[in-house]
Design a protein around this motif. Structure first.
Motif: not given
Length: 261
Positions: A6-11, A82-83, A105-116, A250-255
């Protein structure tokens, strides 16, 4: 009767693509004070010794990408997450390399600190205000300016309305965590900050190096000295690592909410 999840951990993995464990420990100090969901775990990774200890130019960027890509491929480490946040303030090719592996990698969310950092600044700026970057060596002035233009999909001359530019300290990433006398760090970072703020209407200052984590007060002290307490208090000093972790959570939650199961 089967048990239902019923609830997943985001890693989230914060990936330091240079080989400095000292810098990774600096990132960890800032991350420990973040307000995140209790179900979110944040882990850190330091690149193998073959990667540069400090990423100071384009060659270092490419070397770190090759070394880290090879290591991640060999270990399969990303399957646990997850990300992933690439904690190098550059247009780092590893962001694209890992994003292309999203399906693997099963919907891995990716970002760099520059873009963030760019996303965070644009979400926080008030009308007619600007943002800019203080960073390390001279190489990064053109690299980051071009990167901002590319990320926003604009021509360089169009950046002037919101982007106040890049100011450099002349230091390298390792200098911010014990590489040189702290007095020199304060002096050089203060000078770069003063040049940026002097351009006027600057509301967001991005710390353009992962090694700057924890040095926000140096930037605020310049704002206080030159422009007063109200300006210093309201100035937004952006740490790309913390910004990236928050966005990825938030990106993981949205996906999960909006992608087909």
């Amino acid at each position: 009767m089967a048990a239902n999840l019923v609830r997943r951990t985001t890693k989230i993995l914060v990936l330091n693509p240079n080989s400095s464990t000292r810098m990774t420990h600096g990132l960890e100090q800032g991350l420990r004070h973040m307000e995140l969901s209790q179900s979110t775990e944040v882990h850190t990774y330091t690149a193998p010794g073959e990667s540069p200890e400090s990423i100071n130019d384009g060659e270092d960027v490419q070397t770190s990408c090759r070394v880290v890509s090879k290591d991640l491929e060999a270990t399969g480490l990303l399957r646990q997450y997850d990300a992933v946040l690439v904690a190098c303030f550059s247009v780092h090719p590893l962001v694209g390399v890992l994003a292309e592996k999203e399906g693997e990698f099963d919907r891995l969310s990716v970002m760099g600190i520059f873009e963030a950092s760019i996303i965070t600044c644009l979400s926080l700026l008030r009308p007619n205000k600007k943002w800019g970057i203080v960073t390390t060596g001279k190489f990064w002035e053109s690299h980051l300016t071009q990167g901002v233009s590319q990320f926003l999909g604009t021509q360089s001359q169009d950046l002037s309305t919101k982007f106040a530019g890049v100011e450099t300290t002349g230091l390298n990433a390792g200098d911010f965590h014990g590489g040189v006398d702290p007095k020199m760090v304060k002096e050089k970072l203060g000078e770069a900050t003063a040049r940026l703020l002097s351009k006027g209407d600057v509301e967001c200052v991005v710390m353009g190096c992962a090694g700057m984590a924890g040095l926000e007060e140096i930037i605020r002290s310049v704002a206080l000295e030159q422009y007063g307490s109200r300006y210093a208090r309201e100035l937004l000093v952006i740490d790309g690592v913390r910004a990236g972790v928050g966005l990825l959570e938030q990106m993981v939650r949205n996906k999960r909410a909006f992608q087909k199961s």
